[in-house]
Design a protein around this motif. Structure first.
Motif, PDB file in Angstrom:
ATOM      1  N   ARG A 321      -9.505  71.555  47.144  1.00 16.51           N
ATOM      2  CA  ARG A 321     -10.192  70.441  46.498  1.00 16.51           C
ATOM      3  C   ARG A 321     -10.197  69.163  47.335  1.00 16.51           C
ATOM      4  O   ARG A 321     -10.886  68.197  47.002  1.00 16.51           O
ATOM      5  CB  ARG A 321      -9.554  70.155  45.139  1.00 16.51           C
ATOM      6  N   PHE A 322      -9.397  69.143  48.393  1.00 17.03           N
ATOM      7  CA  PHE A 322      -9.325  67.928  49.199  1.00 17.03           C
ATOM      8  C   PHE A 322     -10.698  67.504  49.725  1.00 17.03           C
ATOM      9  O   PHE A 322     -11.067  66.336  49.696  1.00 17.03           O
ATOM     10  CB  PHE A 322      -8.383  68.136  50.394  1.00 17.03           C
ATOM     11  N   ASP A 323     -11.442  68.490  50.232  1.00 18.38           N
ATOM     12  CA  ASP A 323     -12.729  68.147  50.846  1.00 18.38           C
ATOM     13  C   ASP A 323     -13.693  67.525  49.850  1.00 18.38           C
ATOM     14  O   ASP A 323     -14.599  66.781  50.229  1.00 18.38           O
ATOM     15  CB  ASP A 323     -13.360  69.402  51.465  1.00 18.38           C
ATOM     16  N   GLY A 324     -13.538  67.830  48.545  1.00 20.14           N
ATOM     17  CA  GLY A 324     -14.439  67.281  47.551  1.00 20.14           C
ATOM     18  C   GLY A 324     -14.018  65.949  46.980  1.00 20.14           C
ATOM     19  O   GLY A 324     -14.761  65.343  46.194  1.00 20.14           O
ATOM     20  N   LEU A 325     -12.847  65.449  47.392  1.00 21.74           N
ATOM     21  CA  LEU A 325     -12.343  64.212  46.800  1.00 21.74           C
ATOM     22  C   LEU A 325     -13.234  63.016  47.125  1.00 21.74           C
ATOM     23  O   LEU A 325     -13.479  62.159  46.270  1.00 21.74           O
ATOM     24  CB  LEU A 325     -10.918  63.947  47.270  1.00 21.74           C
ATOM     25  N   ASP A 326     -13.707  62.940  48.353  1.00 20.42           N
ATOM     26  CA  ASP A 326     -14.540  61.786  48.721  1.00 20.42           C
ATOM     27  C   ASP A 326     -15.845  61.781  47.918  1.00 20.42           C
ATOM     28  O   ASP A 326     -16.269  60.733  47.418  1.00 20.42           O
ATOM     29  CB  ASP A 326     -14.833  61.817  50.219  1.00 20.42           C
ATOM     30  N   LEU A 327     -16.457  62.954  47.779  1.00 27.15           N
ATOM     31  CA  LEU A 327     -17.686  63.053  46.990  1.00 27.15           C
ATOM     32  C   LEU A 327     -17.420  62.678  45.536  1.00 27.15           C
ATOM     33  O   LEU A 327     -18.191  61.928  44.919  1.00 27.15           O
ATOM     34  CB  LEU A 327     -18.249  64.468  47.071  1.00 27.15           C
ATOM     35  N   LEU A 328     -16.298  63.165  44.991  1.00 25.88           N
ATOM     36  CA  LEU A 328     -15.948  62.844  43.604  1.00 25.88           C
ATOM     37  C   LEU A 328     -15.735  61.343  43.434  1.00 25.88           C
ATOM     38  O   LEU A 328     -16.199  60.733  42.455  1.00 25.88           O
ATOM     39  CB  LEU A 328     -14.689  63.609  43.198  1.00 25.88           C
ATOM     40  N   PHE A 329     -15.057  60.731  44.383  1.00 29.05           N
ATOM     41  CA  PHE A 329     -14.806  59.285  44.315  1.00 29.05           C
ATOM     42  C   PHE A 329     -16.120  58.505  44.274  1.00 29.05           C
ATOM     43  O   PHE A 329     -16.296  57.588  43.470  1.00 29.05           O
ATOM     44  CB  PHE A 329     -13.965  58.866  45.519  1.00 29.05           C
ATOM     45  N   ARG A 330     -17.055  58.877  45.144  1.00 29.39           N
ATOM     46  CA  ARG A 330     -18.325  58.152  45.187  1.00 29.39           C
ATOM     47  C   ARG A 330     -19.129  58.341  43.891  1.00 29.39           C
ATOM     48  O   ARG A 330     -19.783  57.419  43.420  1.00 29.39           O
ATOM     49  CB  ARG A 330     -19.133  58.607  46.405  1.00 29.39           C
ATOM     50  N   ARG A 331     -19.058  59.529  43.315  1.00 27.13           N
ATOM     51  CA  ARG A 331     -19.753  59.765  42.050  1.00 27.13           C
ATOM     52  C   ARG A 331     -19.151  58.915  40.931  1.00 27.13           C
ATOM     53  O   ARG A 331     -19.862  58.327  40.122  1.00 27.13           O
ATOM     54  CB  ARG A 331     -19.675  61.250  41.681  1.00 27.13           C
ATOM     55  N   VAL A 332     -17.830  58.844  40.883  1.00 24.99           N
ATOM     56  CA  VAL A 332     -17.165  58.031  39.862  1.00 24.99           C
ATOM     57  C   VAL A 332     -17.536  56.561  40.038  1.00 24.99           C
ATOM     58  O   VAL A 332     -17.785  55.840  39.062  1.00 24.99           O
ATOM     59  CB  VAL A 332     -15.636  58.233  39.922  1.00 24.99           C
ATOM     60  N   ARG A 333     -17.568  56.088  41.288  1.00 24.85           N
ATOM     61  CA  ARG A 333     -17.926  54.692  41.520  1.00 24.85           C
ATOM     62  C   ARG A 333     -19.343  54.403  41.019  1.00 24.85           C
ATOM     63  O   ARG A 333     -19.602  53.360  40.413  1.00 24.85           O
ATOM     64  CB  ARG A 333     -17.818  54.364  43.011  1.00 24.85           C
ATOM     65  N   ARG A 334     -20.276  55.318  41.278  1.00 21.56           N
ATOM     66  CA  ARG A 334     -21.645  55.117  40.792  1.00 21.56           C
ATOM     67  C   ARG A 334     -21.694  55.072  39.271  1.00 21.56           C
ATOM     68  O   ARG A 334     -22.396  54.247  38.681  1.00 21.56           O
ATOM     69  CB  ARG A 334     -22.557  56.231  41.328  1.00 21.56           C
ATOM     70  N   LEU A 335     -20.921  55.966  38.628  1.00 18.72           N
ATOM     71  CA  LEU A 335     -20.874  55.977  37.167  1.00 18.72           C
ATOM     72  C   LEU A 335     -20.291  54.674  36.639  1.00 18.72           C
ATOM     73  O   LEU A 335     -20.778  54.104  35.643  1.00 18.72           O
ATOM     74  CB  LEU A 335     -20.062  57.170  36.661  1.00 18.72           C
ATOM     75  N   GLU A 336     -19.230  54.186  37.286  1.00 16.60           N
ATOM     76  CA  GLU A 336     -18.612  52.937  36.851  1.00 16.60           C
ATOM     77  C   GLU A 336     -19.579  51.762  36.989  1.00 16.60           C
ATOM     78  O   GLU A 336     -19.668  50.914  36.096  1.00 16.60           O
ATOM     79  CB  GLU A 336     -17.347  52.668  37.663  1.00 16.60           C
ATOM     80  N   ARG A 337     -20.296  51.739  38.100  1.00 14.65           N
ATOM     81  CA  ARG A 337     -21.248  50.647  38.291  1.00 14.65           C
ATOM     82  C   ARG A 337     -22.367  50.724  37.266  1.00 14.65           C
ATOM     83  O   ARG A 337     -22.801  49.708  36.721  1.00 14.65           O
ATOM     84  CB  ARG A 337     -21.821  50.711  39.692  1.00 14.65           C
ATOM     85  N   GLY A 338     -22.818  51.951  36.989  1.00 21.38           N
ATOM     86  CA  GLY A 338     -23.853  52.115  35.981  1.00 21.38           C
ATOM     87  C   GLY A 338     -23.375  51.697  34.611  1.00 21.38           C
ATOM     88  O   GLY A 338     -24.088  51.010  33.861  1.00 21.38           O
ATOM     89  N   ALA A 339     -22.122  52.046  34.266  1.00 17.39           N
ATOM     90  CA  ALA A 339     -21.560  51.645  32.985  1.00 17.39           C
ATOM     91  C   ALA A 339     -21.423  50.132  32.902  1.00 17.39           C
ATOM     92  O   ALA A 339     -21.679  49.511  31.869  1.00 17.39           O
ATOM     93  CB  ALA A 339     -20.200  52.321  32.776  1.00 17.39           C
ATOM     94  N   GLY A 340     -21.047  49.496  34.018  1.00 17.95           N
ATOM     95  CA  GLY A 340     -20.920  48.041  34.023  1.00 17.95           C
ATOM     96  C   GLY A 340     -22.251  47.363  33.809  1.00 17.95           C
ATOM     97  O   GLY A 340     -22.349  46.375  33.069  1.00 17.95           O
ATOM     98  N   GLU A 341     -23.309  47.901  34.413  1.00 15.56           N
ATOM     99  CA  GLU A 341     -24.640  47.311  34.222  1.00 15.56           C
ATOM    100  C   GLU A 341     -25.091  47.462  32.773  1.00 15.56           C
ATOM    101  O   GLU A 341     -25.673  46.549  32.183  1.00 15.56           O
ATOM    102  CB  GLU A 341     -25.619  47.989  35.170  1.00 15.56           C
ATOM    103  N   ASN A 342     -24.798  48.619  32.163  1.00 19.90           N
ATOM    104  CA  ASN A 342     -25.174  48.840  30.765  1.00 19.90           C
ATOM    105  C   ASN A 342     -24.451  47.881  29.833  1.00 19.90           C
ATOM    106  O   ASN A 342     -25.030  47.316  28.901  1.00 19.90           O
ATOM    107  CB  ASN A 342     -24.884  50.276  30.354  1.00 19.90           C
ATOM    108  N   LEU A 343     -23.152  47.676  30.115  1.00 23.71           N
ATOM    109  CA  LEU A 343     -22.373  46.751  29.277  1.00 23.71           C
ATOM    110  C   LEU A 343     -22.934  45.336  29.392  1.00 23.71           C
ATOM    111  O   LEU A 343     -23.049  44.606  28.416  1.00 23.71           O
ATOM    112  CB  LEU A 343     -20.905  46.773  29.698  1.00 23.71           C
TER     113      LEU A 343
END
Length: 353
Positions: A321-343
């Motif tokens: 799973r190590f190789d997928g951590l960077d991709l997962l991190f970037r996806r979470v960041r995009r979701l967080e930014r999207g949630a912040g814009e919605n709020l």
């Protein structure tokens, strides 16, 4: 050093540095930056010690032109102060030149070839067909096996063991207790037992190699274990069979390199590093201390990392799973930014209502 010391101008030439100061000033000793006083020469290279530089009382300091801009004292200016200091140390403290001769307790095979300029100390053993070149120094208790070659000017400290057939280049230094050419760790499992695989290769060591105390370099299975020119090893390093270490690489203490691994040129390997077998390390790699290297490093760079041992099936899942951590991190960041814009949008709508 001599009682009269050395002229600062003379040492500037030795160091390959530009002098800022009195060339007739006498340097009587070398000293650390922290304790250097009048008549001492020291060096400065670490920016973290800037305060000590400005407070020191040294007669002269070796440092870079940039660092010297705000330093008022006498200087030797160079781009590499540490290397310049090393040149001065070599000049002031040259290696001992042993008096040639064979100690009466040395045991020398009849057909061993010992150059008349070599020195062989007490209880040294030299096997059949071995060749000991000019200006070699074999200190007390050293063992040189059959058909070993020891190159010109090499220095083997007390208790070094060089097994049969191995070859040392010119001007090598082997510190006390080093073992060159012991059998590699080669066994084949059969019916619950381990069958020894004969280790019939050699160890070949290039010129200007230094090997630390109690370091062990195993001989090859069929091909040779090879240490190229200019390699430097610390104490307590283990080199497995059929390893090849590229020229001018350095390896710190308690590092272990498993069999058939290829280390590139100009690599720097920190202390307590573990490197698995049958992999390749590219030229110019830097591996931080206590790192675990389990796969090939094919590009030059700085590498670090170790995870404590755990149950193997769990470790394999985590590693996969190590190789997928960077991709997962970037996806979470995009979701967080999207949630912040919605709020933010929802808050503005509520205010307008």
């Amino acid at each position: 050093m001599t009682g009269k010391g050395y002229l600062l101008g003379e040492l500037a030439v030795v160091a390959g540095a530009e002098l800022r100061g009195d060339p007739a000033y006498r340097i009587r000793a070398l000293a650390p930056l922290e304790t250097a006083g009048s008549g001492d020469l020291t060096f400065y290279q670490d920016a973290r010690l800037r305060g000590r530089l400005m407070a020191n009382q040294a007669g002269a300091v070796i440092l870079t032109p940039a660092a010297a801009q705000t330093f008022p004292g006498q200087c030797l200016l160079t781009a590499n102060p540490y290397a310049a200091f090393a040149r001065v140390m070599q000049y002031l403290y040259p290696p001992l030149v042993p008096r040639p001769g064979l100690h009466h307790t040395a045991q020398l095979a009849r057909d061993a070839q010992i150059d008349p300029s070599a020195r062989v100390d007490a209880y040294v053993q030299v096997g059949a067909g071995a060749v000991v070149a000019a200006e070699v120094w074999l200190e007390a208790g050293t063992f040189i096996g059959a058909a070993v070659e020891v190159g010109r000017g090499s220095h083997l400290y007390p208790g070094v063991k060089v097994y049969a057939g191995c070859k040392l280049g010119a001007h090598c230094i082997l510190h006390a207790g080093a073992v060159i050419g012991a059998d590699g760790f080669g066994f084949a499992e059969a019916d619950g037992q381990f069958l020894k695989i004969p280790q019939v290769g050699r160890v070949r060591i290039g010129d200007n190699v230094e090997i630390g105390a109690n370091t062990c370099i195993d001989r090859g299975v069929l091909d040779d274990t090879c240490i190229e020119d200019g390699v430097k090893m610390d104490n307590l390093v283990q080199i497995g069979h059929n390893v090849r270490i590229g020229a001018h690489s350095v390896i710190a203490g308690q590092t272990g390199i498993a069999g058939s691994t290829r280390i590139g040129r100009h690599c720097r390997i920190g202390g307590q590093v573990g490197i698995t077998g049958h992999i390749e390390i590219a030229d110019g790699c830097v591996i931080a201390g206590q790192s675990a290297v389990t796969h090939s490093l094919r590009r030059a760079g700085i590498y670090s990392g170790v995870i404590p041992a755990q149950e193997v099936s769990r470790w394999r899942r985590i590693a996969a799973r190590f190789d997928g951590l960077d991709l997962l991190f970037r996806r979470v960041r995009r979701l967080e930014r999207g949630a912040g814009e919605n709020l933010s949008t929802n808050g503005e709508s509520s205010d307008r209502e």
